[in-house]
Structures are given as structure tokens and as C-alpha cells.
Design a protein around this motif. Structure first.
Motif, mmCIF file in Angstrom:
data_model
loop_
_atom_site.group_PDB
_atom_site.id
_atom_site.type_symbol
_atom_site.label_atom_id
_atom_site.label_comp_id
_atom_site.label_asym_id
_atom_site.label_seq_id
_atom_site.Cartn_x
_atom_site.Cartn_y
_atom_site.Cartn_z
ATOM 1 N N ASP A 1 1.028 -1.093 -0.013
ATOM 2 C CA ASP A 1 -0.160 0.059 -0.060
ATOM 3 C C ASP A 1 0.449 1.167 -0.190
ATOM 4 O O ASP A 1 0.163 2.371 -0.685
ATOM 5 N N ASP A 2 2.514 0.875 0.178
ATOM 6 C CA ASP A 2 2.812 2.349 0.353
ATOM 7 C C ASP A 2 3.355 3.130 -0.638
ATOM 8 O O ASP A 2 4.012 3.792 -1.351
ATOM 9 N N ILE A 3 2.969 2.049 -2.406
ATOM 10 C CA ILE A 3 3.272 1.875 -3.217
ATOM 11 C C ILE A 3 2.644 3.539 -2.986
ATOM 12 O O ILE A 3 2.212 5.121 -4.097
ATOM 13 N N HIS A 4 1.302 3.572 -3.217
ATOM 14 C CA HIS A 4 -0.291 4.950 -2.928
ATOM 15 C C HIS A 4 0.721 6.419 -2.529
ATOM 16 O O HIS A 4 0.666 6.732 -2.915
ATOM 17 N N LYS A 5 1.583 5.379 -1.495
ATOM 18 C CA LYS A 5 2.277 6.798 -0.967
ATOM 19 C C LYS A 5 3.263 7.502 -1.612
ATOM 20 O O LYS A 5 4.071 8.701 -1.407
ATOM 21 N N TYR A 6 4.353 6.976 -2.106
ATOM 22 C CA TYR A 6 4.726 7.007 -2.516
ATOM 23 C C TYR A 6 5.692 7.333 -4.401
ATOM 24 O O TYR A 6 6.553 8.087 -5.128
ATOM 25 N N TYR A 7 4.446 6.752 -4.744
ATOM 26 C CA TYR A 7 4.062 7.237 -6.200
ATOM 27 C C TYR A 7 2.628 8.109 -6.461
ATOM 28 O O TYR A 7 1.685 8.050 -5.629
ATOM 29 N N SER A 8 3.348 9.216 -7.275
ATOM 30 C CA SER A 8 2.145 10.061 -8.130
ATOM 31 C C SER A 8 1.574 8.868 -8.811
ATOM 32 O O SER A 8 1.258 8.259 -9.433
ATOM 33 N N ASP A 9 -0.255 9.591 -9.127
ATOM 34 C CA ASP A 9 -1.224 8.836 -9.208
ATOM 35 C C ASP A 9 -2.337 9.848 -10.466
ATOM 36 O O ASP A 9 -2.681 10.460 -10.288
ATOM 37 N N PRO A 10 -1.912 10.111 -11.782
ATOM 38 C CA PRO A 10 -0.725 8.769 -12.372
ATOM 39 C C PRO A 10 0.490 9.128 -12.445
ATOM 40 O O PRO A 10 1.010 10.227 -12.062
ATOM 41 N N ARG B 1 7.435 12.306 -3.862
ATOM 42 C CA ARG B 1 6.811 11.020 -4.953
ATOM 43 C C ARG B 1 7.306 10.730 -5.777
ATOM 44 O O ARG B 1 8.397 11.622 -6.765
ATOM 45 N N ILE B 2 7.826 10.015 -6.543
ATOM 46 C CA ILE B 2 7.937 9.575 -8.008
ATOM 47 C C ILE B 2 7.171 9.327 -8.907
ATOM 48 O O ILE B 2 6.046 9.017 -8.752
ATOM 49 N N VAL B 3 6.819 10.085 -9.478
ATOM 50 C CA VAL B 3 6.175 10.680 -11.075
ATOM 51 C C VAL B 3 6.822 10.436 -12.152
ATOM 52 O O VAL B 3 5.874 10.482 -12.809
ATOM 53 N N HIS B 4 7.337 9.772 -12.640
ATOM 54 C CA HIS B 4 8.578 9.205 -13.432
ATOM 55 C C HIS B 4 9.235 8.561 -13.405
ATOM 56 O O HIS B 4 10.183 7.985 -12.842
ATOM 57 N N GLU B 5 9.074 7.185 -14.220
ATOM 58 C CA GLU B 5 10.200 5.948 -13.922
ATOM 59 C C GLU B 5 10.641 5.590 -14.958
ATOM 60 O O GLU B 5 9.762 4.993 -15.911
ATOM 61 N N TRP B 6 11.151 4.925 -15.221
ATOM 62 C CA TRP B 6 11.857 4.073 -16.626
ATOM 63 C C TRP B 6 12.508 3.182 -16.534
ATOM 64 O O TRP B 6 13.735 3.236 -15.345
#
Length: 324
Positions: free
Chosen positions: A37-46, A133-138
Motif C-alpha cells: 500500500d505504500d506504493i500509493h504513498k510514494y508514487y504519484s497517480d498517474p 513521490r516518484i512521478v516518472h520511472e524508466w
């Protein structure tokens, strides 16, 4: 290992004193501690996530991909090897995070029925990080290493995926969100290394003695290790020798010096090419291919002593084998 000093982390949680700590901590929480669930905390959406074989924007895809991976490799533990960074908190950091996963193939999934075999596979993730947050990833994974460890060739895994997915159908990635402009270092040593990789891609003569230490240690796709100028040159010539590269772009180049560490650089590059010759990917198919690569290197007295190259050979095979 000596950690970086405190830096301006405006917009990030107070517990984080620098980007290296932020990346290592959130990775440990999501993967080691299984705090999905921490993905929702540390990644932006979208969040725009690009791999060599796919482009996604929905945070649910990040969650589902993590859950699926842990279903296949339930004991997966990503071991952090390095974080090479550029940028700042105001415009957005770029972290290039290299790690290797030690895991066992215990679940059925995209790699086929569980084999029970032990797997070691490296990945590098380039992440734009802003406001906690992580907003873009390659993300480039060594899928070839996984295939080889479970008893498949990269070509066999590519054939399976093409059949399951109905062919090759990667979407086109959009621009980086939030106006982030990827950093390209002006450091002459880093620029010289990037120029050498482009030289290999364009089949130009590269003076290895100017770029690589005599004792260079190279780890490439499949986890294959090579040593010295002759073997490193053979790898790059083998990759590009069967391709006619039409464009080569340096998308990101970061250089870090000092901090009690060897000087080191992270390079993300993209080549558009046509498969025109015999070589590592079989008879010429005439197919257009894209290679998204991320390299990490460590320097000794201005020359590359260690080189990690992340290219997805399975995805390359998929493009070569896909029907027009």
C-alpha cells in the motif's frame, strides 16, 4: 558504506535527509517489508512508467505488477547496489537506482510454471522524484538472466510472450510530467563515456584505451561477466553489429564525484535501429527495433573500471521475431 551528506529535501517527509536514503528506504518498505500500500504513498497517480516492453500510467499497474512479481518470486529481495543522482528538490531529482534481486522461482506466471530454481537478476530504475513521490520511472530489468536461470533462452521466452500477448504492441511514452527536463552532465569524463557508447552504436572506431581501464570488469545482459578491452569491445560490437542505428539519444547522464566513493556515472540511452545483419539476434529480419538501455559505470583515474549494462535482450528478441 558511506552515505551522502544531508541535502535540501524540500517537499519530502522530514525523515529523509537525502535522496539516496529516500530511495533505499521506500524500496525496502515496499519490497522487503511487503508494504504494498505504500506504493500509493510514494508514487504519484498517474505515474508514467516505461520499460523496454511497455508503457503504463495507472498506479494500479504498479501495484498489480508488484503483487504479480511477488507471487512468482515470493522470497524476492532486491539488494540495493547504488544510487546515482542528479537534479534537486525544486525541479525534481533523478535517481538511477541499481539493484540485484536474489529470489526463487516458486510461482506460476509470466515466466511459465514454477521451476523452483534460484534466480539472480539485476535492474536499474531511473526515477523522477519530487514532493515525496516518484512521478516518472524508466525501468530496465535483466529478463535474459531470469530466462537463463529457469532453463529458457531469451529467444524462447520472447516467443512465449509474443504468443501470449498477441504480438508486439508497445505504446508510445508521453513527455515527462511536471515539466521535468532530464539532466545531461557536462562532466568531460562522463561525456566521453557517453560518446563512446554512441560510437559503438554507430559502428565507429572507439579508442578503448582512452575510455576503459585495462582491467575493466563488465556485467551485461544475462548477468554475463566480461573482462578487458577485447571482451568489452566484442559485447558492444555483437549488440550493434547486426543493427543499422538510425538515431541514438542520450536521455540522461549523471556524474557523481567524491563522498568517499569512486567517481561514477549513470547513462540512459535509446537507439532506434533496423535489424539488418546476422549476429546475436539471428538472421536479419528487417524489423525496426528500439533499445532502451541504462548503464552504470565506476571510474579509476578517468577510465571505466566497472561497467553494468542493462538492456532487455528478451524484448529485443520480441521485436525481431514479431510479425510485421
Amino acid at each position: 558504506m558511506q552515505r551522502p551528506q544531508a541535502e535540501d529535501m524540500t517537499g519530502f517527509d522530514p525523515e529523509f535527509s537525502n535522496l539516496d536514503q529516500y530511495i533505499r528506504v521506500i524500496t525496502r518498505r515496499i519490497w522487503d517489508e511487503r508494504r504494498i500500500d505504500d506504493i500509493h504513498k510514494y508514487y504519484s497517480d498517474p505515474c508514467l512508467v516505461e520499460t523496454p516492453g511497455a508503457v503504463t500510467t495507472d498506479i494500479a499497474d504498479v501495484v498489480n505488477g508488484t503483487v504479480a512479481s511477488l507471487g512468482i518470486f515470493p522470497d524476492r529481495r532486491p539488494l540495493a547496489e547504488d544510487v546515482i543522482q542528479s537534479g534537486d528538490a525544486q525541479t525534481g531529482f533523478l535517481s538511477s537506482h541499481r539493484g540485484i534481486s536474489a529470489m526463487t522461482h516458486l510461482g506460476d506466471g509470466i515466466f511459465g510454471p514454477a521451476t523452483g530454481r534460484r534466480v539472480h537478476a539485476r535492474a536499474i530504475a531511473d526515477c523522477v522524484c519530487k514532493d515525496n513521490r516518484i512521478v516518472h520511472e524508466w525501468l530496465v530489468r535483466d529478463q535474459a538472466a531470469i530466462a537463463l536461470h529457469i532453463g529458457l533462452t531469451p529467444r524462447e521466452l520472447a516467443e512465449r510472450w509474443l504468443k501470449e500477448r498477441g504480438g508486439w504492441n508497445k505504446a508510445v511514452a508521453g513527455p515527462a510530467p511536471g515539466g521535468y527536463v532530464s539532466h545531461v552532465s557536462e562532466d568531460p569524463v562522463a561525456r566521453g563515456y557517453a560518446a563512446a557508447i554512441e560510437g559503438f552504436a554507430r559502428r565507429e572506431k572507439v579508442d578503448l584505451a582512452q575510455v576503459y581501464d585495462d582491467a575493466v570488469h563488465h556485467i551485461g545482459p544475462g548477468g554475463i561477466t566480461r573482462y578487458g578491452h577485447e571482451e568489452v569491445e566484442a559485447y558492444w560490437n555483437g549488440l550493434f553489429g547486426a543493427l543499422k542505428v538510425e538515431s541514438f539519444a542520450v536521455e540522461h547522464l549523471a556524474m557523481q564525484r567524491g563522498g568517499g566513493r569512486a567517481d561514477r556515472a549513470a547513462l540512459r540511452w535509446r537507439a532506434q535501429a533496423v535489424h539488418t545483419g546476422d549476429g546475436a539476434f539471428g538472421a536479419p529480419s528487417g524489423r525496426r527495433v528500439e533499445i532502451l538501455g541504462i548503464n552504470h559505470v565506476e571510474f579509476h583515474e578517468g577510465k571505466v573500471l566497472r561497467e553494468w549494462v542493462l538492456v532487455d535482450d528478451v524484448v529485443l528478441w520480441m521485436q525481431v521475431l514479431a510479425e510485421a
